[in-house]
Design an enzyme around this catalytic site. Structure first.
Site, short mmCIF file in Angstrom:
data_model
loop_
_atom_site.label_atom_id
_atom_site.label_comp_id
_atom_site.label_asym_id
_atom_site.label_seq_id
_atom_site.Cartn_x
_atom_site.Cartn_y
_atom_site.Cartn_z
N GLU A 1 -53.95 14.26 39.26
CA GLU A 1 -53.66 12.86 38.94
C GLU A 1 -53.28 12.06 40.17
OE1 GLU A 1 -50.86 11.97 35.66
OE2 GLU A 1 -50.16 10.27 36.86
N GLU A 29 -45.91 16.80 35.41
CA GLU A 29 -44.84 16.36 36.31
C GLU A 29 -43.46 16.78 35.81
OE1 GLU A 29 -45.38 12.17 36.98
OE2 GLU A 29 -47.12 12.50 38.28
#
Length: 642
Positions: free
Chosen positions: A471, A386
């Protein structure tokens, strides 16, 4: 001479009455012996039923049957020779809904009506309180007199109770309402009245035989090519006396056509993360539960690890990862933070220094080599977890990620995953894919679906790159054994597969909101499978690495039905897997048709619901290429071929 004169008129006198009798018989037969034409259309919810079987059975001799198939527009026509003379008809001059007959009725009743203009026709049945019971769409009909049969069933195919019902005809902006009585104890014959002449139907199939007049049973059913599959219905004691039109509206079963000649994405697997030292490491029992494929195991085939910035912590990953690898699990790793010596803080955000990009590549390689030396070959390594959502970890801009992928990613010694943005943000990944050098260094487009990003990625597919959902989590404010959190995961996984992604990876494996309970938040005993876990196992246990998703389509389209399906095949064994999710609160009948693949004679269903945990059901026999199954309310069912 006298004798000859007497014989001649005698012959004339005796022959004339005999000839008149013969002519009367012939004339009568010609006048009364004719073929009655029964024609109409079969529809369901406005959809024409193609290749529906329409069979007329003579009740006086049930061996006499007359069958045809509907054409591509749902029309049918059957010729039935009878001894009833036809009469001339006139087209109706007004819109009129007539009284149903018989009335009262027990099994089925005919609803006659006249339309004076070609229009789309709908008949709706209501109960005495005005609640909708059944909608019958006859489609566009020509000028004339028509009949629609109602079998006393609602929109769900269930018999309704005795009572007073209203029926409403709506066509061409006009409507009329009448009243009828259903009495399950009453008996009556449906005698179809004469139908007005209309333009003959085209492109229909016609069967002719010889029977005597009488009452008939009309059966509407399926053949192997019926589209969509319908719930077979019979209409009893229909007395056909003259040419007539009968339009049938039936209940259909959504038909999933699975085309095994149209392969979609390769499946790499399903799994979750074991992130250390943020959570305790998995126990041996939990490892078996997560990666085993037995009855009480999840069958996960992917494990996600963390690349810790401190190399002294890398050894903590080895125990679980090695045991998983020995079970054939694919293992990849993601870094949250780069080593502090390689970073700087700009405007409050930690970033990798530009002059340390080469060192950062060496750091990732060092992790890869360490794991390999300890018996854990990595399938892939991510550049950054991320990078676009970093607050407590290292962040990267789109330009920085592109620069690293273009100038340094070729040095990495295993497959490269990037950018692993938290919503598959295209502004992070498109620049990589559109740059020839950076794209050549990329193997997997990784990303998360927190609040977005769950969609197909045509550019990645065009560039030949795999797309992994690496995820997601949900229910962290609830508990994993709450079915209200479990069922949405089933829909999510189906949607990830429909989006063409090659892998689905959950967040923590062992957590109260994950697939295995950590013993907190009323999620069950530590180490036991949660509801979410059983949902995930409906995919992971049966759809193994190397399978392909195949193209499938439902007809009619399932708008608002709550049913979603995906299908898969193992090219090596021709094993077929079908996953069906029913999010509605009612059971749903669903039909499946296998095309261009090995015809499997049996399927075994496995179901997870509020009361079941990947529970095996009875074997399903396949009739031809089709089988029908009733999906339980709020459930996920996986069909496994033999």
């Amino acid at each position: 001479m006298i004798t000859k004169k007497l014989k001649k008129p005698l012959i004339r006198i005796n022959c004339y009455p005999f000839l008149m009798i013969i002519l009367f018989i012939v004339f009568t037969v010609q006048l009364n012996a004719q073929t009655v034409s029964l024609k109409g259309r079969v529809t369901a919810a406005r959809y024409s039923i193609v290749n529906a079987s329409v069979t007329v059975i003579d009740n006086s001799d049930t061996t006499k049957k007359f069958s045809t198939l509907t054409d591509n527009t749902g029309n049918y026509q059957i010729g039935i020779p009878t001894s009833i003379r036809s009469e001339n008809n006139n087209l109706p001059t007004k819109f009129e809904l007539e009284q149903n007959y018989p009335n009262p009725f027990s099994n089925s009743t005919a609803i006659p009506y006249n339309i004076k203009e070609e229009s789309e026709v709908q008949v709706t049945i209501y109960d005495i309180l005005g609640r909708e019971v059944r909608v019958m769409n006859a489609g566009v009909q020509r000028v004339g007199a028509h009949n629609l049969l109602w079998d006393g069933r609602n929109n769900f195919g269930q018999r309704v109770t005795s009572g007073v019902y209203l029926y409403r005809l709506h066509a061409d902006g006009e409507s009329q309402v009448r009243k009828m009585i259903l009495n399950e104890n009453s008996k009556g014959i449906i005698s179809i009245p004469r139908n007005y002449s209309t333009t003959p139907l085209e492109n229909v199939r016609l069967n002719k035989s010889t029977i005597s007049e009488g009452s008939y049973t009309i059966r509407i059913g399926n053949v192997s090519t019926t589209m969509p599959i319908i719930i077979s219905q019979e209409f009893y004691d229909v007395k056909i006396q003259r040419d007539t039109t009968i339009n049938f509206t039936v209940n259909y079963i959504p038909l999933e056509t699975v085309n095994f000649s149209n392969l979609r994405q390769l499946i790499r697997g399903f799994g979750a993360a074991n992130i250390l030292p943020w959570r305790p490491d998995m126990t041996s029992s939990e490892i078996e539960t997560a990666f085993g494929t037995g009855d009480t195991q999840l069958g996960f085939s992917i494990l996600r690890l963390m690349v810790q910035p401190d190399s002294n912590q890398w050894s903590m990953n080895v125990t679980t990862a090695k045991k998983a690898h020995e079970k054939g699990v694919l293992i990849f790793a993601s870094p949250w933070n780069a080593p502090p010596r390689m970073t700087e803080v700009i405007n409050g955000q930690t970033r990798v220094r530009y002059d340390m990009y080469n060192d950062y590549a060496d750091h990732l390689n060092a992790y890869t080599r360490f794991m390999l030396r300890n018996g854990v070959p990595l399938y892939a390594i991510s550049v950054q977890n991320e990078p676009d959502y970093a607050n407590e970890w290292t962040g990267w801009t789109a330009d920085e990620m592109l620069r690293f992928m273009k100038e340094y990613a070729h040095k990495l010694e295993t497959r490269v995953m990037a950018p692993e943005s938290f919503q598959f943000r295209k502004n992070m990944s498109d620049p990589i894919l559109n740059d020839s050098i950076a794209c050549s260094n990329l193997d997997i487009v990784g990303g998360h679906i927190y609040g977005g990003g769950l969609a197909s990625y045509p550019l990645a597919e065009q560039k030949g790159k795999e797309v992994w959902m690496t995820e997601h989590l949900s229910g962290e404010t609830g508990q994993a054994n709450d079915w209200a959190w479990g069922l949405p995961v089933a829909s999510e996984m189906n949607n990830v597969m429909k989006a063409g992604m090659n892998a689905y990876v959950w967040w923590y494996i062992v957590r109260f909101y994950g697939p295995i309970s950590d013993g907190t938040n009323n999620s069950g005993n530590k180490g036991t499978i949660t509801k979410k876990g059983y949902v995930m196992s409906q995919f992971s246990k049966f759809i193994r690495p190397g399978y392909y998703r195949v193209e499938s389509a439902v007809y009619p389209p399932l708008v608002g039905s709550g049913v979603s399906t995906t299908s898969y095949i193992d090219p090596a064994t021709s094993k077929v897997i079908i996953v069906a999710v029913n999010t509605s609160t009612t059971s749903k009948e669903h039909a499946f048709r296998i095309q261009n693949g090995t015809v499997n004679k049996k399927f075994t269903p496995y179901t997870t619901s509020v009361s079941k945990n990947c529970e095996m059901g009875s074997e399903i026999n396949v009739a031809g290429d089709n089988f029908i199954f009733t999906l339980e309310p709020s459930s996920i069912t996986t069909f496994v071929s033999n």
